[in-house]
Design an enzyme around this catalytic site. Structure first.
Site, PDB file in Angstrom:
ATOM      1  N   GLY A 298      23.160 -13.188  96.006  1.00 39.07           N
ATOM      2  CA  GLY A 298      22.713 -12.475  94.806  1.00 39.07           C
ATOM      3  C   GLY A 298      23.914 -11.715  94.296  1.00 39.07           C
ATOM      4  O   GLY A 298      24.349 -10.761  94.930  1.00 39.07           O
TER       5      GLY A 298
ATOM      6  N   GLN B  30      28.186 -14.495 100.413  1.00 42.65           N
ATOM      7  CA  GLN B  30      28.031 -13.784 101.690  1.00 42.65           C
ATOM      8  C   GLN B  30      29.344 -13.048 102.042  1.00 42.65           C
ATOM      9  O   GLN B  30      30.048 -12.629 101.151  1.00 42.65           O
ATOM     10  CB  GLN B  30      27.610 -14.748 102.820  1.00 42.65           C
TER      11      GLN B  30
END
Ligand code: GDP
Ligand code: IMO
Ligand code: MG
Length: 433
Positions: free
Chosen positions: A40, A225
């Protein structure tokens, strides 16, 4: 400099989206090379927030090529929703192209089902995955039964592969996890529909990048990530299922290592983590809560509260080494404003006398015994959001930045002092060196 990789140095959510959006202004192409919609990435431009899960964070700029690399796992439903959302928000500029690798793997409904069933079965020992089917999709890739974007475009291959996979996954779902089986027909109908929408975007991105690099175009690789969620170098098994380190930009986009010029590591001024796993500097006190609320530390994908703690330089040093980081971008420094004394973890120590300063222990049992060794710095109270140059920062803030630089031996190329694109101090732009 023509090829720059941006990676997170902690457990994700360091602010990669903001920095990639900023650097994208100078890039011709922006490429995601691993992960999927477990990511995200948030961009804020003049107060307007855009959250991206699959599409590279260069998309808000016109005249760019945004590529989804072969190293990604793509949920076509989420990708199409994201394209629609951007178009509705007038955030998909007319001359910016979206290209999807024909070799990227496709996330299927049974991947999401297996992800959720497996987490439920683990109970207290769960990883805390995003339940987007990431792990099971990568498993299928490695076990050579995965469905790739090129398979999605071929109805015969797709039909055959879905049939075989549904049979296998239903065995797991029903026999191992006691769940209801999944029906292949609706999956086939749904995915055939996606093929027609995505077809115009599909290409061999390695070939396109080769041409672009020969033409001296500027390429920006966007990691998802963070280095400590890497399946090899992270806190295994509390990691994601892909290599998140900079080296994977090459594999995940089809570019040779000799074509990469620099690697920018994003270092959040403190540490956060979503999901389970070791976290030596975690703060389960008022300061932790304060950082969580001032930093708005909620997952951009799942909305979960992020665990918060002091900056951990053992993590950062390992990331610098493993990813070959050449410049450090410090983010969310403004969140620390008003905290009287700031701690930075410079090493771990265990009750058995073991010490770790540059590398985190591989053995989780050792990791769990680690206690942080801190240095302490005075904080600052002045607002820093409007600072445009390092000289504009209060003395103690400068000292915090300088200390980070000294502790990991990598120069600071950017300091972010707010979420907005313009709340940034750029000391060296990797594309303009
Ligand atoms: P990513 O996954 O690395 O792209 O990071 P996320 O977008 O998940 O999380 C970072 C959050 O911090 C987002 O809400 C950003 O808008 C916000 N952010 C980024 N840089 C800064 C900063 O310097 N200060 C503040 N206060 N917020 C920031
Ligand atoms: P960005 O790109 C933070 C975490 C999950 C979980 C673990 C495994 O926004 O930094 P997975 O669904 O990948 O199998 O979950 O990894 N995780 C992230 N944490 N930011 C992310 O992405 C993450 N993507 C996965 O919370 O602990
Ligand atoms: Mg994020």
């Amino acid at each position: 400099m023509s090829s720059v990789i941006v990676v997170g140095t902690q457990w994700g959510d360091e602010g990669k989206g903001k920095i990639v959006d900023l650097y994208a202004e100078d890039a011709d192409a922006v490429v995601r090379f691993q992960g999927g919609n477990n990511a995200g990435h948030t961009i804020v431009v003049q107060g307007k927030q855009t959250i991206l899960h699959l599409i590279p964070s260069g998309i808000l700029h016109n005249y760019k090529t945004c590529m989804l690399g072969n190293g990604m796992v793509i949920d076509p439903r989420v990708l199409i929703e994201e394209i629609d959302y951007l178009k509705k928000e007038n955030a998909f500029p007319p001359n910016t192209k979206l290209v999807i690798s024909d070799k990227a793997h496709v996330i299927m409904p049974y991947h999401r089902r297996v992800d959720a069933a497996r987490e439920a079965a683990k109970g207290a020992g769960k990883i805390g995955t995003t339940q987007r089917g990431i792990g099971p999709a990568y498993e299928d890739k490695v076990s050579r039964v995965g469905i790739r974007i090129c398979d999605l475009l071929d109805s015969e291959v797709l039909t055959e592969k879905i049939k075989r996979n549904v049979e296998e996954k239903n065995f797991y779902l029903t026999k191992l996890y006691g769940e209801q089986p999944i029906d292949e027909k609706p999956i086939l109908d749904e995915y055939m529909g996606y093929a027609d929408v995505l077809r115009p975007h599909v290409a061999d991105i390695s070939l396109l990048l080769d041409v672009a690099i020969r033409q001296k175009k500027k390429i920006l690789f966007e990691g998802a990530q963070g280095c400590h969620l890497d399946v090899d170098y992270g806190t295994y098994p509390f990691v994601t299922s892909s290599n998140t380190v900079a080296g994977n930009a090459c594999c995940g986009a089809g570019v040779g290592p000799t074509k990469i010029d620099s690697v920018v590591g994003i270092v959040k001024a403190y540490t956060t983590r979503v999901g389970s796993g070791p976290f030596v500097t975690e703060l389960n006190d008022e300061i932790g809560q304060r950082i969580q609320s001032v930093g708005q530390e909620f997952g951009a994908t799942t909305g979960r509260k992020r665990r918060c703690g002091w900056l951990d330089m053992v993590l950062v040093r390992q990331s610098v080494r493993v990813s070959g980081i050449t410049g450090m971008a410090i983010t969310k420094l403004d969140v620390l404003t008003g905290i009287d004394k700031l701690k930075i973890c410079v090493g771990y120590r265990t009750d058995k006398g073991e010490e770790f300063t540059k590398s985190v222990p591989a053995d989780l049992k050792v990791f769990e015994r680690c206690q942080p060794v801190y240095m302490e710095l005075d904080g600052w109270t002045e607002d820093i959001n409007t600072a445009k140059r390092l000289e504009d920062l209060p003395r103690n803030t400068r000292r915090y930045v300088d200390t980070l630089e000294n502790l990991c031996g990598v120069k600071v190329v950017l300091v972010s002092v707010g979420a907005d694109r313009n709340e940034t101090i750029v000391t060296e732009n990797p594309f303009r060196r």
